[in-house]
Motif scaffolding. Structure first.
Motif, short mmCIF file in Angstrom:
data_model
loop_
_atom_site.label_atom_id
_atom_site.label_comp_id
_atom_site.label_asym_id
_atom_site.label_seq_id
_atom_site.Cartn_x
_atom_site.Cartn_y
_atom_site.Cartn_z
N VAL A 1 -10.39 -4.71 0.54
CA VAL A 1 -9.79 -3.90 -0.51
C VAL A 1 -9.21 -2.63 0.10
O VAL A 1 -9.56 -2.23 1.21
N GLY A 2 -8.31 -2.02 -0.63
CA GLY A 2 -7.62 -0.84 -0.10
C GLY A 2 -6.55 -1.27 0.88
O GLY A 2 -5.94 -2.33 0.76
N SER A 3 -6.32 -0.43 1.87
CA SER A 3 -5.31 -0.74 2.88
C SER A 3 -5.85 -1.80 3.83
O SER A 3 -6.92 -1.65 4.41
N ILE A 4 -5.10 -2.89 3.97
CA ILE A 4 -5.51 -3.95 4.89
C ILE A 4 -4.46 -4.12 5.98
O ILE A 4 -4.26 -5.21 6.51
N THR A 5 -3.80 -3.02 6.31
CA THR A 5 -2.86 -3.02 7.43
C THR A 5 -3.57 -2.50 8.67
O THR A 5 -4.74 -2.77 8.88
N HIS A 6 -2.89 -1.75 9.52
CA HIS A 6 -3.45 -1.32 10.79
C HIS A 6 -3.65 0.20 10.83
O HIS A 6 -2.81 0.95 10.36
N ILE A 7 -4.77 0.62 11.40
CA ILE A 7 -5.04 2.04 11.66
C ILE A 7 -4.35 2.41 12.97
O ILE A 7 -4.52 1.71 13.97
N SER A 8 -3.61 3.49 12.99
CA SER A 8 -2.90 3.91 14.19
C SER A 8 -3.54 5.15 14.81
O SER A 8 -3.86 6.11 14.10
#
Length: 454
Positions: A30-37
């Motif tokens: 849930v929430g952001s399921i992209t990539h942490i930079s």
């Protein structure tokens, strides 16, 4: 900035690892399921390894060896029924990119998040099917002066900030010839052994049920699509202490409602919230949300294992009317934030978990690409803000054998209302605030940020 890409390869674990599907918890999905930079800059010194091939080889070899215990990072995500994800531990590998630039570190006025530096980060094509996307992408860029930057993107559906930083630090240890300090714990079913709360303790969870508060009565697309920009602001230790003093003025800490002074996060986040409201010229009756990400590793019973490698964060909303936020002292904003934080108990976390488990489809709770604004599940944008704390996340001090970084920070943020609070590298008590706001509001925000507590 001109960056030339020299090589790209998939690095697989140095040894055979477990193959199979790893179940993810609902909090992973849930929430952001992209990539942490995250990005690190290193300046050469007398002990510097001069050959770029040697630097790359050290990083690649140690990364392959670190992937053996951290094998989920070499896998791929895939969709299953109910818009849920599972992690296929297939050993396909992580992407490692080598690049170079004619720029020098001295050419940078600062290293703060900026679209100018987009080419220093590995690109992720979210138009591709999710099962084709690497979970971890690394880019090593060497500058003309001999300095380098190392940028990393890691899937937020697989790890949160604490897990990501733990992996980076262990990778650096392996590169220096040291053993893994804390072995990762991969069983995402660690939550399953905990009993859900009694029916009387099932909470409403408005953060899951309600859409983001809108500016005015409707979702104004024209306002929402105004250009955003990034910057970084610094508060000295004395300034932080002055803000804490302001927040705690007139507060009786023997009162049952206020058990302790407001923390650095509660104080600085409250200051950010008030400055954002002022700079946006919100009406007194405008409702606002501030999203707080809570790490619940130690808040659930029993606590998660030390090496738990996954997401153990959940966001809650602090709310206020703009008029109340600005007419009352800083302590009011901090009190609203604390009220949200203190909701996150063992029963609250398990209640949220049960609610998510019972959802036939998780689409409404997911944000596949936060840079593309969505009407569903997104707190970002005027009048709302999200304030993430890296104050206790050990991102600093990444030494692969040639010294610690001269700068570390998050990647660029392309959405309005996103703030990250970081500690200083030397532990002097100062903090940095990385922020993304609409261009029309940034100058006013800076003015209030520094003048409102003089």
């Amino acid at each position: 900035m001109v960056v030339k890409f020299k090589d790209s390869s998939l690095l697989k674990p140095a040894e055979e690892t477990w193959q199979g599907c790893l179940t993810l918890s609902e909090f992973d999905q849930v929430g952001s399921i992209t990539h942490i930079s995250t990005i690190y800059f290193y300046r050469p010194d007398q002990n510097w390894v001069t050959q770029p091939e040697t630097i790359a080889n050290i990083l690649k070899d140690s990364l392959r060896r670190t992937l053996v215990p951290f094998y989920p990072l070499a896998g791929r995500l895939r969709w299953i029924e109910g818009r849920r994800l599972e992690l296929d531990c297939n050993g396909m590998g992580v992407q490692f990119i080598e690049a170079e630039s004619d720029s020098k570190l001295d050419d940078f006025d600062d290293f703060y998040p900026s679209p100018v530096y987009h080419s220093l980060f590995p690109a992720v094509d979210y138009n591709l099917p999710i099962h084709e996307l690497p979970i971890l992408l690394v880019q090593l860029t060497r500058f003309k002066c001999g300095g380098v930057c190392l940028s990393l993107k890691i899937s937020h559906a697989v790890v949160d900030g604490h897990s990501a930083s733990r992996f980076y630090l262990e990778w650096a240890r392996v590169a220096r010839g040291q053993p893994i300090a804390v072995m990762p714990f991969h069983d995402r079913n660690a939550f399953q052994a905990r009993h859900p709360p009694a029916q009387s303790l099932v909470f409403e969870h408005t953060e899951l049920n309600q859409p983001p508060i809108l500016l005015g009565q409707s979702n104004d697309i024209e306002v929402k699509n105004k250009k955003n920009t990034n910057t970084m602001l610094r508060l000295t230790r004395d300034q932080v202490e002055r803000l804490k003093q302001m927040a705690n003025e007139g507060t009786n800490f023997n009162n049952s409602d206020t058990k302790r002074p407001y923390t650095r996060y509660e104080t600085v986040a409250g200051h950010i919230w008030r400055c954002a409201s002022k700079s946006r010229n919100l009406r007194d009756e405008q409702a606002m949300q501030l999203a707080v990400w809570m790490d619940f590793r130690s808040r659930i019973k029993p606590p998660l294992p030390q090496g738990y490698f996954g997401n153990a964060t959940f966001y809650v909303n602090a709310t206020s009317l703009s008029g109340d936020l600005l007419s009352k002292p800083l302590g009011y904003a901090s009190s609203r934030i604390r009220e949200a934080i203190e909701k996150v108990t063992n029963d609250y976390v398990l209640s949220a978990l049960e609610k998510l488990k019972n959802q036939p489809d998780l689409t409404q709770f997911q944000d596949l690409h936060r840079a593309i604004e969505s009407d569903q599940g997104s707190f970002h944008g005027n009048p709302n803000v999200g304030v993430v704390s890296w104050l206790t996340v050990p991102f600093w001090g990444l030494d692969f054998g040639w010294g610690k970084e001269i700068y570390m920070g998050p990647g660029t943020h392309d959405f309005d209302g996103d703030f990250v609070i970081l500690p200083s590298a030397n532990g002097d008590g100062s903090v940095f605030v990385a922020l993304s706001l609409q261009v029309v509001h940034v100058d006013a925000f800076k003015k209030h940020f520094y003048e409102d507590f003089i």
